[in-house]
Design a protein around this motif. Structure first.
Motif, PDB file in Angstrom:
ATOM      1  N   LEU A   1       0.830  -1.198   0.000  1.00  0.00           N
ATOM      2  CA  LEU A   1       0.000   0.000   0.000  1.00  0.00           C
ATOM      3  C   LEU A   1       0.868   1.253   0.000  1.00  0.00           C
ATOM      4  CD1 LEU A   1      -3.149   0.855   0.520  1.00  0.00           C
ATOM      5  CD2 LEU A   1      -2.319   1.335   2.822  1.00  0.00           C
ATOM      6  N   LEU A   2       1.912   1.266   0.831  1.00  0.00           N
ATOM      7  CA  LEU A   2       2.813   2.413   0.888  1.00  0.00           C
ATOM      8  C   LEU A   2       3.596   2.565  -0.412  1.00  0.00           C
ATOM      9  CD1 LEU A   2       4.329   2.043   4.486  1.00  0.00           C
ATOM     10  CD2 LEU A   2       2.371   3.394   3.784  1.00  0.00           C
ATOM     11  N   ARG A   3       3.992   1.451  -0.988  1.00  0.00           N
ATOM     12  CA  ARG A   3       4.804   1.501  -2.204  1.00  0.00           C
ATOM     13  C   ARG A   3       4.001   2.005  -3.393  1.00  0.00           C
ATOM     14  NH1 ARG A   3       5.123  -2.109  -6.083  1.00  0.00           N
ATOM     15  NH2 ARG A   3       4.094  -3.692  -4.807  1.00  0.00           N
ATOM     16  N   THR A   4       2.769   1.532  -3.525  1.00  0.00           N
ATOM     17  CA  THR A   4       1.954   1.885  -4.686  1.00  0.00           C
ATOM     18  C   THR A   4       1.054   3.086  -4.441  1.00  0.00           C
ATOM     19  OG1 THR A   4       0.128   0.411  -4.035  1.00  0.00           O
ATOM     20  CG2 THR A   4       1.913  -0.535  -5.377  1.00  0.00           C
ATOM     21  N   ARG A   5       0.858   3.437  -3.165  1.00  0.00           N
ATOM     22  CA  ARG A   5      -0.064   4.499  -2.767  1.00  0.00           C
ATOM     23  C   ARG A   5      -1.442   4.287  -3.384  1.00  0.00           C
ATOM     24  NH1 ARG A   5       1.449   8.643  -0.059  1.00  0.00           N
ATOM     25  NH2 ARG A   5      -0.228   9.939  -0.904  1.00  0.00           N
ATOM     26  N   SER A   6      -1.864   3.043  -3.374  1.00  0.00           N
ATOM     27  CA  SER A   6      -3.167   2.709  -3.949  1.00  0.00           C
ATOM     28  C   SER A   6      -3.786   1.558  -3.182  1.00  0.00           C
ATOM     29  CB  SER A   6      -3.038   2.355  -5.428  1.00  0.00           C
ATOM     30  OG  SER A   6      -2.218   1.215  -5.609  1.00  0.00           O
ATOM     31  N   LEU A   7      -5.110   1.509  -3.240  1.00  0.00           N
ATOM     32  CA  LEU A   7      -5.870   0.454  -2.569  1.00  0.00           C
ATOM     33  C   LEU A   7      -6.520  -0.407  -3.644  1.00  0.00           C
ATOM     34  CD1 LEU A   7      -6.881  -0.594   0.220  1.00  0.00           C
ATOM     35  CD2 LEU A   7      -8.905   0.847  -0.121  1.00  0.00           C
ATOM     36  N   ASP A   8      -6.015  -1.611  -3.784  1.00  0.00           N
ATOM     37  CA  ASP A   8      -6.510  -2.553  -4.794  1.00  0.00           C
ATOM     38  C   ASP A   8      -7.286  -3.651  -4.080  1.00  0.00           C
ATOM     39  OD1 ASP A   8      -6.994  -4.410  -6.756  1.00  0.00           O
ATOM     40  OD2 ASP A   8      -4.899  -4.689  -7.336  1.00  0.00           O
ATOM     41  N   PRO A   9      -8.615  -3.704  -4.239  1.00  0.00           N
ATOM     42  CA  PRO A   9      -9.416  -4.704  -3.516  1.00  0.00           C
ATOM     43  C   PRO A   9      -9.101  -6.136  -3.914  1.00  0.00           C
ATOM     44  CG  PRO A   9     -10.751  -3.578  -5.154  1.00  0.00           C
ATOM     45  CD  PRO A   9      -9.448  -2.836  -5.092  1.00  0.00           C
ATOM     46  N   HIS A  10      -8.391  -6.310  -5.029  1.00  0.00           N
ATOM     47  CA  HIS A  10      -8.064  -7.655  -5.500  1.00  0.00           C
ATOM     48  C   HIS A  10      -6.606  -8.024  -5.244  1.00  0.00           C
ATOM     49  CE1 HIS A  10     -11.935  -7.327  -7.449  1.00  0.00           C
ATOM     50  NE2 HIS A  10     -11.532  -6.279  -8.137  1.00  0.00           N
ATOM     51  N   HIS A  11      -5.873  -7.146  -4.566  1.00  0.00           N
ATOM     52  CA  HIS A  11      -4.446  -7.374  -4.372  1.00  0.00           C
ATOM     53  C   HIS A  11      -4.186  -8.532  -3.418  1.00  0.00           C
ATOM     54  CE1 HIS A  11      -0.194  -6.635  -4.032  1.00  0.00           C
ATOM     55  NE2 HIS A  11      -0.296  -6.511  -2.718  1.00  0.00           N
ATOM     56  N   GLU A  12      -3.246  -9.378  -3.763  1.00  0.00           N
ATOM     57  CA  GLU A  12      -2.806 -10.476  -2.908  1.00  0.00           C
ATOM     58  C   GLU A  12      -1.307 -10.330  -2.707  1.00  0.00           C
ATOM     59  OE1 GLU A  12      -3.385 -13.726  -0.451  1.00  0.00           O
ATOM     60  OE2 GLU A  12      -4.901 -12.550  -1.529  1.00  0.00           O
ATOM     61  N   PRO A  13      -0.851  -9.956  -1.516  1.00  0.00           N
ATOM     62  CA  PRO A  13       0.575  -9.718  -1.306  1.00  0.00           C
ATOM     63  C   PRO A  13       1.397 -10.997  -1.461  1.00  0.00           C
ATOM     64  CG  PRO A  13      -0.630  -9.617   0.767  1.00  0.00           C
ATOM     65  CD  PRO A  13      -1.657  -9.692  -0.311  1.00  0.00           C
ATOM     66  N   ASP A  14       2.600 -10.836  -1.982  1.00  0.00           N
ATOM     67  CA  ASP A  14       3.515 -11.952  -2.190  1.00  0.00           C
ATOM     68  C   ASP A  14       4.387 -12.114  -0.955  1.00  0.00           C
ATOM     69  OD1 ASP A  14       5.241 -13.875  -3.037  1.00  0.00           O
ATOM     70  OD2 ASP A  14       6.073 -12.726  -4.721  1.00  0.00           O
ATOM     71  N   MET A  15       4.081 -13.121  -0.142  1.00  0.00           N
ATOM     72  CA  MET A  15       4.815 -13.331   1.099  1.00  0.00           C
ATOM     73  C   MET A  15       6.090 -14.146   0.912  1.00  0.00           C
ATOM     74  SD  MET A  15       1.644 -13.980   3.749  1.00  0.00           S
ATOM     75  CE  MET A  15       2.736 -14.059   5.180  1.00  0.00           C
ATOM     76  N   SER A  16       6.356 -14.561  -0.316  1.00  0.00           N
ATOM     77  CA  SER A  16       7.586 -15.307  -0.575  1.00  0.00           C
ATOM     78  C   SER A  16       8.795 -14.383  -0.705  1.00  0.00           C
ATOM     79  CB  SER A  16       7.442 -16.137  -1.859  1.00  0.00           C
ATOM     80  OG  SER A  16       7.345 -15.294  -3.001  1.00  0.00           O
ATOM     81  N   VAL A  17       8.525 -13.108  -0.893  1.00  0.00           N
ATOM     82  CA  VAL A  17       9.600 -12.118  -1.026  1.00  0.00           C
ATOM     83  C   VAL A  17      10.063 -11.699   0.360  1.00  0.00           C
ATOM     84  CG1 VAL A  17      10.216  -9.846  -1.933  1.00  0.00           C
ATOM     85  CG2 VAL A  17       8.614 -11.309  -3.189  1.00  0.00           C
ATOM     86  N   PRO A  18      11.384 -11.674   0.621  1.00  0.00           N
ATOM     87  CA  PRO A  18      11.860 -11.242   1.948  1.00  0.00           C
ATOM     88  C   PRO A  18      11.375  -9.837   2.270  1.00  0.00           C
ATOM     89  CG  PRO A  18      13.637 -12.236   0.673  1.00  0.00           C
ATOM     90  CD  PRO A  18      12.479 -12.073  -0.273  1.00  0.00           C
ATOM     91  N   MET A  19      11.022  -9.605   3.523  1.00  0.00           N
ATOM     92  CA  MET A  19      10.590  -8.281   3.968  1.00  0.00           C
ATOM     93  C   MET A  19      11.815  -7.403   4.140  1.00  0.00           C
ATOM     94  SD  MET A  19       8.205  -6.155   4.742  1.00  0.00           S
ATOM     95  CE  MET A  19       6.698  -7.103   4.976  1.00  0.00           C
ATOM     96  N   GLU A  20      11.997  -6.458   3.211  1.00  0.00           N
ATOM     97  CA  GLU A  20      13.133  -5.552   3.249  1.00  0.00           C
ATOM     98  C   GLU A  20      12.646  -4.126   3.013  1.00  0.00           C
ATOM     99  OE1 GLU A  20      15.654  -7.009   0.180  1.00  0.00           O
ATOM    100  OE2 GLU A  20      16.503  -8.637   1.396  1.00  0.00           O
ATOM    101  N   ILE A  21      13.495  -3.174   3.352  1.00  0.00           N
ATOM    102  CA  ILE A  21      13.181  -1.772   3.094  1.00  0.00           C
ATOM    103  C   ILE A  21      13.473  -1.463   1.636  1.00  0.00           C
ATOM    104  CG2 ILE A  21      13.798   0.617   3.648  1.00  0.00           C
ATOM    105  CD1 ILE A  21      14.503  -0.325   6.451  1.00  0.00           C
ATOM    106  N   ASP A  22      12.501  -0.926   0.923  1.00  0.00           N
ATOM    107  CA  ASP A  22      12.705  -0.534  -0.469  1.00  0.00           C
ATOM    108  C   ASP A  22      13.452   0.797  -0.500  1.00  0.00           C
ATOM    109  OD1 ASP A  22      11.325  -2.750  -1.236  1.00  0.00           O
ATOM    110  OD2 ASP A  22       9.434  -1.701  -1.626  1.00  0.00           O
ATOM    111  N   ILE A  23      14.567   0.820  -1.176  1.00  0.00           N
ATOM    112  CA  ILE A  23      15.342   2.054  -1.279  1.00  0.00           C
ATOM    113  C   ILE A  23      14.509   3.113  -2.001  1.00  0.00           C
ATOM    114  CG2 ILE A  23      17.450   3.101  -2.173  1.00  0.00           C
ATOM    115  CD1 ILE A  23      17.851   1.065   0.072  1.00  0.00           C
ATOM    116  N   GLY A  24      14.446   4.284  -1.401  1.00  0.00           N
ATOM    117  CA  GLY A  24      13.703   5.383  -2.013  1.00  0.00           C
ATOM    118  C   GLY A  24      12.278   5.485  -1.539  1.00  0.00           C
ATOM    119  N   HIS A  25      11.831   4.554  -0.661  1.00  0.00           N
ATOM    120  CA  HIS A  25      10.454   4.592  -0.156  1.00  0.00           C
ATOM    121  C   HIS A  25      10.475   4.657   1.363  1.00  0.00           C
ATOM    122  CE1 HIS A  25       8.607   3.802  -4.041  1.00  0.00           C
ATOM    123  NE2 HIS A  25       9.520   2.902  -4.245  1.00  0.00           N
TER     124      HIS A  25
END
Length: 322
Positions: A298-322
């Motif tokens: 949500l923070l990365r895209t600044r959007s609310l997608d009712p159909h979004h399914e987050p990918d939990m296989s990706v390591p939780m890291e800080i995105d540079i620039g966000h």
């Protein structure tokens, strides 16, 4: 030197992106400059502080939405709201200042009937009314859920007297068929339309002040796959966007909370965290829940997608620039 104690929330805020209004079933963008945060804890700051020009200072109020059980209970619901959070908001944000009229009238009437020689509610002086009115730069709001309100003859003798609840003179409850945030919760029902009504109430009653959502979230049972929390955030953020589109000046949203913590009366049983805390080990290991991935997206895209399914296989890291 005098001592000042202030209750603060540690909030991490981000602001970037563009705005695009779309249909309810489509992805919805947040307005330009809208800020997000995740509250980590409360702490106290003792001593005086300096305020520079351009700084903002505001008050944070905890508020339920109170919905009348029927049309005849509209005044009862209004009275409960004025007693709960209007007693703080009205002196600061209303055009007239001072206590809400219903508080002054109810407490004065009951005080007289109870044998008091004057109202139990202290009076503001005209100078105090003027000093307090307009003293907050924003309306900070903690909101979680909604209750129904009714008033009939059963309220007579229902509460101890004198008391705050007897003065308000109404009964509140939550219907059993409303959705629980998790099985067994004693208070948190999922009612996003109440959030929408509350924001519009603040806009209409107090001249549309800047609103900072300083707490909003729901408790769940332990576990990483917290779909109920993701659903809660989806529905409440959608309700907030509806209110913004209708003119509410909401400028900041803060998820409660970044990680599980001690929740007042409910201790460690109510889990509010985007991160799960393992209290069984000394390290108090923190593990990101599904909601943490949802909120990051949500923070990365600044959007609310009712159909979004987050990918939990990706390591939780800080995105540079966000």
């Amino acid at each position: 030197m005098g001592q000042i104690t202030v209750l603060c929330l540690l909030i991490f805020s981000l602001a970037y992106g563009n705005s695009l209004k779309t249909e309810r079933h489509e992805t919805r963008k947040f307005p330009d400059g809208f800020r997000f945060g995740a509250a980590t804890a409360s702490y106290q700051v003792e001593g005086a502080w300096n305020v520079d020009e351009g700084d903002t200072i505001g008050i944070v109020l905890s508020a339920f939405w109170y919905e009348p059980e029927s049309e005849k209970d509209a005044q009862a619901a209004e009275d409960v709201m004025q007693f709960e959070w209007g007693q703080y908001a009205n002196p600061i944000f209303s055009e007239t200042g001072d206590w809400p009229a219903v508080m002054k009238n109810n407490i004065a009437s009951k005080s007289a009937a109870q044998g008091f020689y004057r109202s139990r509610l202290p009076e503001f002086t005209p100078d105090e009314v003027a000093m307090i009115k307009g003293s907050s730069d924003f309306f900070g709001l903690n909101h979680y859920t909604t209750k129904l309100v009714y008033r009939n003859e059963s309220v007579l003798g229902y509460y101890a007297s004198p008391s705050y609840y007897d003065d308000a003179n109404a009964i509140t409850y939550q219907p059993a068929d409303w959705i629980d945030s998790y099985p067994g919760t004693k208070w948190l029902k999922v009612v996003p339309w109440g959030f929408h009504k509350l924001l519009n109430k603040i806009r209409e009653e107090y001249g549309n002040p800047p609103v900072y959502i300083t707490e909003n979230g729901c408790s769940t049972n332990p576990g990483i796959m917290d779909d109920a929390r993701v659903s809660y955030y989806m529905s409440y953020l959608a309700a907030m966007l509806d209110a913004i589109e209708e003119g509410c000046d909401v400028q900041l949203y803060t998820a409660w909370s970044l990680m599980d913590n001690f929740e007042w009366y409910f201790g460690y049983d109510d889990r509010f965290g985007l991160y799960e805390v393992d209290y069984s080990v000394d390290e108090r290991t923190r593990t990101p829940r599904k909601s943490a991935y949802f909120y990051k997206d949500l923070l990365r895209t600044r959007s609310l997608d009712p159909h979004h399914e987050p990918d939990m296989s990706v390591p939780m890291e800080i995105d540079i620039g966000h």
